[in-house]
Design an enzyme around this catalytic site. Structure first.
Site, PDB file in Angstrom:
ATOM      1  N   HIS A 175      43.630  -1.324 -11.056  1.00  0.00           N
ATOM      2  CA  HIS A 175      43.755  -2.082 -12.300  1.00  0.00           C
ATOM      3  C   HIS A 175      42.376  -2.597 -12.697  1.00  0.00           C
ATOM      4  O   HIS A 175      41.645  -3.105 -11.847  1.00  0.00           O
ATOM      5  CB  HIS A 175      44.734  -3.241 -12.085  1.00  0.00           C
ATOM      6  CG  HIS A 175      45.148  -3.935 -13.336  1.00  0.00           C
ATOM      7  ND1 HIS A 175      44.280  -4.678 -14.101  1.00  0.00           N
ATOM      8  CD2 HIS A 175      46.346  -3.999 -13.972  1.00  0.00           C
ATOM      9  CE1 HIS A 175      44.933  -5.164 -15.146  1.00  0.00           C
ATOM     10  NE2 HIS A 175      46.184  -4.772 -15.090  1.00  0.00           N
ATOM     11  N   GLU A 202      46.799  -7.221 -18.152  1.00  0.00           N
ATOM     12  CA  GLU A 202      46.394  -6.460 -19.323  1.00  0.00           C
ATOM     13  C   GLU A 202      46.830  -7.161 -20.616  1.00  0.00           C
ATOM     14  O   GLU A 202      46.290  -6.886 -21.684  1.00  0.00           O
ATOM     15  CB  GLU A 202      47.081  -5.094 -19.223  1.00  0.00           C
ATOM     16  CG  GLU A 202      46.532  -4.021 -20.088  1.00  0.00           C
ATOM     17  CD  GLU A 202      47.069  -2.672 -19.619  1.00  0.00           C
ATOM     18  OE1 GLU A 202      46.760  -2.267 -18.482  1.00  0.00           O
ATOM     19  OE2 GLU A 202      47.810  -2.047 -20.384  1.00  0.00           O
ATOM     20  N   HIS A 225      46.032  -1.565  -7.076  1.00  0.00           N
ATOM     21  CA  HIS A 225      47.146  -2.225  -7.744  1.00  0.00           C
ATOM     22  C   HIS A 225      48.500  -1.556  -7.535  1.00  0.00           C
ATOM     23  O   HIS A 225      49.484  -2.224  -7.248  1.00  0.00           O
ATOM     24  CB  HIS A 225      46.822  -2.295  -9.233  1.00  0.00           C
ATOM     25  CG  HIS A 225      47.823  -3.038 -10.062  1.00  0.00           C
ATOM     26  ND1 HIS A 225      48.174  -4.341  -9.778  1.00  0.00           N
ATOM     27  CD2 HIS A 225      48.541  -2.679 -11.157  1.00  0.00           C
ATOM     28  CE1 HIS A 225      49.067  -4.749 -10.667  1.00  0.00           C
ATOM     29  NE2 HIS A 225      49.316  -3.768 -11.503  1.00  0.00           N
ATOM     30  N   PHE A 246      50.066  -3.250 -25.430  1.00  0.00           N
ATOM     31  CA  PHE A 246      49.688  -3.017 -24.033  1.00  0.00           C
ATOM     32  C   PHE A 246      48.975  -1.680 -23.942  1.00  0.00           C
ATOM     33  O   PHE A 246      49.151  -0.819 -24.813  1.00  0.00           O
ATOM     34  CB  PHE A 246      50.933  -3.023 -23.135  1.00  0.00           C
ATOM     35  CG  PHE A 246      50.864  -4.039 -22.045  1.00  0.00           C
ATOM     36  CD1 PHE A 246      51.157  -5.363 -22.278  1.00  0.00           C
ATOM     37  CD2 PHE A 246      50.457  -3.665 -20.762  1.00  0.00           C
ATOM     38  CE1 PHE A 246      51.079  -6.304 -21.278  1.00  0.00           C
ATOM     39  CE2 PHE A 246      50.373  -4.600 -19.748  1.00  0.00           C
ATOM     40  CZ  PHE A 246      50.680  -5.923 -19.998  1.00  0.00           C
ATOM     41  N   ARG A 295      44.702   2.475 -17.853  1.00  0.00           N
ATOM     42  CA  ARG A 295      43.963   1.763 -16.818  1.00  0.00           C
ATOM     43  C   ARG A 295      42.970   2.637 -16.069  1.00  0.00           C
ATOM     44  O   ARG A 295      41.879   2.163 -15.708  1.00  0.00           O
ATOM     45  CB  ARG A 295      44.959   1.155 -15.819  1.00  0.00           C
ATOM     46  CG  ARG A 295      45.744   0.036 -16.439  1.00  0.00           C
ATOM     47  CD  ARG A 295      46.827  -0.469 -15.527  1.00  0.00           C
ATOM     48  NE  ARG A 295      47.522  -1.571 -16.188  1.00  0.00           N
ATOM     49  CZ  ARG A 295      48.619  -2.133 -15.713  1.00  0.00           C
ATOM     50  NH1 ARG A 295      49.160  -1.708 -14.593  1.00  0.00           N
ATOM     51  NH2 ARG A 295      49.190  -3.129 -16.356  1.00  0.00           N
ATOM     52  N   LEU A 355      45.202 -10.335  -9.877  1.00  0.00           N
ATOM     53  CA  LEU A 355      45.315  -9.680 -11.171  1.00  0.00           C
ATOM     54  C   LEU A 355      45.181 -10.641 -12.346  1.00  0.00           C
ATOM     55  O   LEU A 355      45.745 -11.725 -12.341  1.00  0.00           O
ATOM     56  CB  LEU A 355      46.694  -9.019 -11.236  1.00  0.00           C
ATOM     57  CG  LEU A 355      46.894  -8.061 -12.387  1.00  0.00           C
ATOM     58  CD1 LEU A 355      45.987  -6.861 -12.207  1.00  0.00           C
ATOM     59  CD2 LEU A 355      48.339  -7.619 -12.422  1.00  0.00           C
ATOM     60  N   GLN A 397      46.633   3.579  -8.425  1.00  0.00           N
ATOM     61  CA  GLN A 397      46.024   2.911  -9.581  1.00  0.00           C
ATOM     62  C   GLN A 397      45.131   1.734  -9.206  1.00  0.00           C
ATOM     63  O   GLN A 397      45.531   0.873  -8.432  1.00  0.00           O
ATOM     64  CB  GLN A 397      47.130   2.398 -10.509  1.00  0.00           C
ATOM     65  CG  GLN A 397      46.605   1.654 -11.726  1.00  0.00           C
ATOM     66  CD  GLN A 397      47.655   1.523 -12.803  1.00  0.00           C
ATOM     67  OE1 GLN A 397      48.479   0.615 -12.774  1.00  0.00           O
ATOM     68  NE2 GLN A 397      47.650   2.457 -13.745  1.00  0.00           N
ATOM     69  N   ARG A 417      49.879   5.325 -14.090  1.00  0.00           N
ATOM     70  CA  ARG A 417      50.960   4.563 -14.715  1.00  0.00           C
ATOM     71  C   ARG A 417      50.441   3.741 -15.878  1.00  0.00           C
ATOM     72  O   ARG A 417      49.371   3.149 -15.792  1.00  0.00           O
ATOM     73  CB  ARG A 417      51.607   3.636 -13.681  1.00  0.00           C
ATOM     74  CG  ARG A 417      52.628   2.698 -14.269  1.00  0.00           C
ATOM     75  CD  ARG A 417      53.355   1.894 -13.233  1.00  0.00           C
ATOM     76  NE  ARG A 417      52.576   0.842 -12.597  1.00  0.00           N
ATOM     77  CZ  ARG A 417      52.218  -0.313 -13.187  1.00  0.00           C
ATOM     78  NH1 ARG A 417      52.520  -0.547 -14.448  1.00  0.00           N
ATOM     79  NH2 ARG A 417      51.535  -1.222 -12.509  1.00  0.00           N
TER      80      ARG A 417
END
Lengths: 232, 582
Positions: free
Chosen positions: B244, B257, B354, B116, B288, B254, B242, B396
């Site tokens: 994304h 990821e 996000h 990730f 991100r 979404l 954030q 994050r």
């Protein structure tokens, strides 16, 4: 293009009975029914009432009867339905207002099938081991989002409102066939009831209705076979 | 109606449910209030995984996870919090497995793990397999599993109760008051219920609906942040929001990821893997904020697809088996919402609003604090996206939202139980619900006024344009002025539904008020911070400025004025701030 959106409206504070209203809504082919409902609510009639949250088919709030079939409003496109779209609340449930039904009975049934892992053995320090095949065994039913599209499309449920219904059985299936669980017998006992799996007439409405493409009838039949095997 | 209980949990996502479970284990009388049904909570939308340094596939250590979290947060992360997060992640994931969560498995039957963004081995050397997952519905399985355990434990739920106020005894939060309960509006019939309680947990999630292109549910309007902000609690680090990188083009839904974790690539109009130029080591698995900026710069330089404002996410080379077994849901999303077949075509994506790194400031025990010296507000707790511990700092990392809600949801339950055992039942004035009742009745009764939707739509466009991936003085001061004007207009909105039965028109109008509060704090905090750090990218101040800005923002609401901003030091334990490259 213009879509004729027919919605079964009912406000207990104003209406004696449900009635159809039609709204002419501008929409594109890729619009989803939920977009159309928002257009009506935001620009034509703020009293239109429906549940929705995630808007991409994972929270399970917006199951409705759309052109005769239970679907999630956020997952069905205008191009799949055509220029005439009719929307009513999911069937067999008390209507609270417009497209909102009382879900309490649905969740009460869900709770009766012990929808949680039971295993009283001392837990290991790390994860319990489970083979890829054992994990795959119940994969399909872990997808359920409790939207009630299956249960409220089931003629057996309409005829007998005390029937636990496909969704509750799907949730039981998810644990009955989990190699880590030890309460399969208890759940099979619950589902061997008059209001359990025997009510299924395999009309496959639930399979057609499920927005998660779970093989609902298949899951019910697997539970039924487990009950039969237990008694023979 | 009035209900007395020891603890109230507001919300029913992952943090709320784990807190409720812990309270049930401790035998503390608890009411969980949610404006939805618990299984509708947005934790269920999380897809890719939950990171924990289990080391099931390759060597891993919680210290590496901690480092990645701190560096990913561009050193604004409080390092004591990141340490708790990465250590306890391991215990929480194992505990979830014991609760029955159906994780994907390795051939040996262990929890499977995958790569990730921003998660690395040995302090940044290269990607590591740390994300534990259940296909691409990890959040769904976490939400289901915790709800199942709550049912098993007999937790008391008040479903479709919309919390509209937090009540204090002895003055508001800013005046040294202590929590005394909450006021809730029962959606079914519009009845107001007052819950008297010693401990209240805010676990209501984020406020992505301030933006138009967002991955967030319609119901994510920042309720919890706004309700306590109005009662004198500051909001921390709201400028760090954030975006994304891979939202479905035009809609924002979404695409996890995990698609890139499994090997998916990002392509510009030239068919180039442009991340090579921005993050040569981690490529598409850079954090991100960096990937979202890269996409914007490609688009700005004319390399969006067909010159438009999107690029491609390509998973074709992963093959049918990987896609169907590990990424089934997001593949469906592409088919349903774009009519694109990811097995055969690349998928158009753009950054999407996000996640809030900021929120209600808390200490490590999730107790809400009210000033830079960490003064605790007795009885008030916050956990999950609504809170700011701060584990995420300025940006994050993927999966750390789930880690956050597991770790700090549990900590909330434990801390609340301890507090409730030691505290006396607060006094609740008989008119505790009067103020909010009056607000609701005024809104219901107003005949002439603007539709809330008009204001909401303007706010969404404004936030997309002015408070997005890149910002500057002009954009942000414009946002501050315009949000203030929208707030003025909001004071006289009118709803059309005046009934008491399931009145969503009324409640959505209230939600607009919440989201305006959050937008105000976000824009004001962003305008003041004259540096670029993590997700806050100022084109007029492109560098990180540790000398002046290594600090958390606390925004306090000031009636009729801009928020007052104060600053609080960052906790640094193991890792001194360094330049952030990947």
């Amino acid at each position: 293009m213009q879509v004729d959106l027919r919605i079964l409206r009912y406000d207990p504070e104003r209406d004696a009975a449900p009635h159809w209203e039609t709204y002419a809504v501008e929409a594109g082919p890729m619009d989803r029914v939920l977009n159309l409902l928002h257009t009506v609510k935001n620009t034509m009639d703020g009293t239109l009432t429906f549940r929705r949250s995630c808007a991409h088919g994972i929270c399970g709030s917006d199951a409705m009867l759309i052109n005769g079939r239970n679907r999630l409003a956020c997952k069905i496109r205008v191009e799949q339905l055509g220029r005439r779209i009719s929307i009513a609340p999911i069937g067999g449930m008390p209507v609270v207002k417009d497209l909102v039904v009382d879900m309490e009975g649905f969740f009460a049934k869900y709770r009766t099938v012990m929808p949680f892992l039971v295993n009283d053995a001392p837990v290991p320090e790390r994860e319990r081991r489970q083979s890829v095949a054992d994990r795959e065994r119940f994969d399909d039913t872990t997808r359920c989002i409790l939207c009630a599209a299956c249960t409220t499309s089931c003629p057996s449920f309409w005829a007998r409102p005390t029937y636990l219904g496909p969704a509750a059985i799907v949730q039981a299936h998810r644990f009955i066939f989990d190699s880590r669980d030890t309460a399969a017998e208890d759940r099979l006992e619950i589902l061997a009831d008059d209001d359990g799996v025997w009510r299924c007439r395999t009309t496959f409405n639930c399979v057609t209705a499920c927005p998660r493409e779970i093989n609902v009838t298949g899951a019910i039949l697997e539970v039924t076979r487990a009950i039969v095997a237990r008694h023979s | 109606m009035r209900i007395d209980t020891d603890a109230v949990v507001v919300g029913a996502g992952g943090a709320a449910l784990w807190a409720a479970l812990e309270l049930a284990r401790e035998g503390v009388a608890t009411a969980v209030l949610t404006k939805l049904y618990p299984t509708r909570s947005h934790t269920g939308a999380a897809q890719g995984g939950v990171c924990a340094a289990l080391g099931n596939l390759e060597e891993d250590h919680w210290e590496w996870h901690m480092f990645d979290t701190v560096k990913g947060g561009d050193y604004l992360t409080d390092q004591d919090a990141a340490e708790v997060l990465s250590q306890e992640a391991i215990e929480r994931v194992i505990e979830l497995e014991h609760m029955g969560l159906p994780f994907n498995r390795t051939p040996e039957g262990k929890i499977d793990q995958r790569r990730f963004g921003g998660h690395t081995r040995n302090f940044g050397e290269g990607p590591v397999k740390r994300a534990c997952y259940a296909a691409d519905r990890t959040g769904h399985m976490i939400l289901q599993t915790l709800y199942q355990q709550c049912i098993k434990a007999g937790v008391t739920f008040y479903d479709e109760y919309h919390v509209v106020d937090v009540v204090f005894e002895g003055g508001d939060a800013s005046e040294g008051g202590r929590v005394a309960g909450v006021v809730a509006y029962r959606i079914a019939d519009g009845e107001i219920h007052t819950f008297r309680a010693k401990a209240v947990l805010m676990a209501t999630g984020g406020y992505g609906r301030a933006w138009r292109i967002t991955s967030n549910a319609y119901t994510l309007a920042g309720d919890g942040m706004s309700l306590v902000y109005r009662r004198g609690v500051p909001l921390e680090d709201m400028e760090f929001y954030q975006f994304h990188p891979t939202g479905i083009y035009g809609i924002g839904i979404l695409l996890s990821e995990a698609a890139r974790g499994e090997g998916g690539t990002l392509l510009n109009n030239d068919g180039e893997r442009f991340m090579e130029r921005y993050a040569p080591r981690l490529m598409e698995l850079a954090p991100r904020d960096m990937v979202s900026r890269a996409i914007y710069l490609e688009i700005r330089d004319g390399r969006g697809i067909g010159g438009k404002d999107y690029v491609y996410l390509d998973v074709r080379h992963l093959g049918r088996k990987v896609i169907e077994e590990k990424l089934p849901d997001i593949t469906d999303f592409a088919r349903i919402y774009l009519g694109v077949e990811p097995l055969k075509e690349p998928v158009p994506i753009q950054p999407t609003a996000h996640y809030a790194m900021g929120g209600i400031p808390t200490d490590l025990a999730t107790r809400v604090i009210r000033d830079p010296s960490n003064t605790v507000i007795p009885g008030l707790f916050a956990a999950g996206e609504v809170a700011c511990v701060s584990v995420h700092g300025a940006n994050r990392l993927g999966t750390n939202s789930l880690v956050d809600l597991l770790v700090f949801g549990r900590r909330a339950g434990i801390a609340m139980a301890e507090y409730a055992r030691g505290a006396a039942m607060p006094d609740l004035p008989p008119d505790a619900d009067e103020a909010v009742r009056a607000e609701i009745e005024a809104l219901r009764a107003r005949r002439d006024g603007e539709r809330p939707e008009v204001i909401r739509a303007e706010l969404n466009l404004l936030m997309d344009a002015n408070v997005g991936v890149f910002r500057d003085e002009t954009l942000l001061s414009g946002a501050v002025t315009k949000i203030a004007a929208l707030r003025d207009r909001y004071a006289s909105v009118a709803v059309q539904d005046r009934g008491t039965t399931f009145n969503t028109d009324l409640l959505e109008a209230r939600e607009l008020g919440y989201v305006l509060d959050c937008a105000e704090a976000t824009a004001a905090s962003a305008l003041a911070r004259k540096e670029s750090r993590g997700a806050h990218s100022r084109e007029d101040y492109p560098e990180r400025d540790d000398a002046n800005w290594l600090a958390h923002t606390l925004a306090y609401r000031r009636e009729g004025e801009q928020p007052e901003l104060r600053y609080k030091p960052v906790t640094i334990t193991r890792f001194e701030p360094k330049p952030r490259t990947y």
